[in-house]
Design an enzyme around this catalytic site. Structure first.
Site, mmCIF file in Angstrom:
data_model
loop_
_atom_site.group_PDB
_atom_site.id
_atom_site.type_symbol
_atom_site.label_atom_id
_atom_site.label_comp_id
_atom_site.label_asym_id
_atom_site.label_seq_id
_atom_site.Cartn_x
_atom_site.Cartn_y
_atom_site.Cartn_z
ATOM 1 N N ASP A 141 0.846 -1.189 0.000
ATOM 2 C CA ASP A 141 0.000 0.000 0.000
ATOM 3 C C ASP A 141 0.889 1.249 0.000
ATOM 4 O O ASP A 141 2.121 1.139 -0.039
ATOM 5 C CB ASP A 141 -0.962 -0.036 1.195
ATOM 6 C CG ASP A 141 -0.267 -0.015 2.543
ATOM 7 O OD1 ASP A 141 0.925 0.321 2.623
ATOM 8 O OD2 ASP A 141 -0.934 -0.350 3.540
ATOM 9 N N PRO B 114 -16.443 -23.224 1.249
ATOM 10 C CA PRO B 114 -16.546 -21.786 1.479
ATOM 11 C C PRO B 114 -16.212 -21.388 2.915
ATOM 12 O O PRO B 114 -16.325 -22.184 3.850
ATOM 13 C CB PRO B 114 -18.004 -21.465 1.149
ATOM 14 C CG PRO B 114 -18.718 -22.761 1.108
ATOM 15 C CD PRO B 114 -17.715 -23.843 0.901
ATOM 16 N N LYS C 236 -18.748 -31.086 10.028
ATOM 17 C CA LYS C 236 -18.982 -30.450 8.728
ATOM 18 C C LYS C 236 -18.075 -29.250 8.470
ATOM 19 O O LYS C 236 -18.155 -28.650 7.398
ATOM 20 C CB LYS C 236 -20.448 -30.006 8.636
ATOM 21 C CG LYS C 236 -21.426 -31.173 8.701
ATOM 22 C CD LYS C 236 -22.858 -30.704 8.650
ATOM 23 C CE LYS C 236 -23.802 -31.902 8.783
ATOM 24 N NZ LYS C 236 -25.205 -31.477 8.719
#
Length: 163
Positions: free
Chosen positions: A35, A77, A107
């Protein structure tokens, strides 16, 4: 004691034992990674988390693109992601990264990343991911599913054995 030989907080021991397979590689910080303050722009670390997790699964013999197709998956995800920055790094610095799955649930799984510069811990990051398959009802694009034991075994050893 934990894997690094230090005392482990109560409840943390099982989490540390979950990580048998550790991915290691280096990232050289490019000019475009920085940056205006000339340090790594923080979102780059989140991109690197993704790359490190993908590389970890590939090194375990489970490249995502093949695994998703073979197992009829949507993907893995993110449910949660975060980072703790100890000090900045900039253009030309080489970051040595350790990535490991530290926790498996039915899970979901938690991945932790540790970025070192010159042997010092610069950044710690984590991701919590869900094992996602198509929703058979078609009402939603995906649903959480149990993580197969053969996948977990690639990272922890047969039948969940730990180091």
């Amino acid at each position: 004691l934990g894997m690094d030989g230090r005392q482990v907080a109560p409840g943390r021991r099982d989490k540390e034992r979950a990580a048998v397979f550790v991915g290691r590689h280096s990232i050289e910080v490019g000019w475009g990674d920085c940056d205006p303050a000339r340090i790594v722009f923080f979102p780059r670390y989140f991109e690197w988390f993704e790359l490190c997790t993908t590389a970890l699964f590939r090194a375990a013999g489970l490249p995502f693109h093949e695994m998703f197709a073979e197992r009829n998956m949507v993907g893995v995800p993110l449910l949660d992601v975060g980072a703790r920055f100890h000090f900045g790094s900039g253009y030309g610095h080489v970051l040595d990264v350790e990535t490991r799955v530290v926790e498996w649930k039915s899970k979901t799984f938690r991945v932790e990343h540790r970025f070192f510069r010159d042997g010092e811990l610069a950044v710690e990051g984590h991701e919590v991911r869900v094992w996602a398959v198509p929703d058979p009802s078609g009402e939603k694009p995906m649903r959480a599913a149990p993580i197969p034991q053969d996948v977990i075994a690639r990272f922890t050893g047969p039948a969940g054995e730990t180091a």
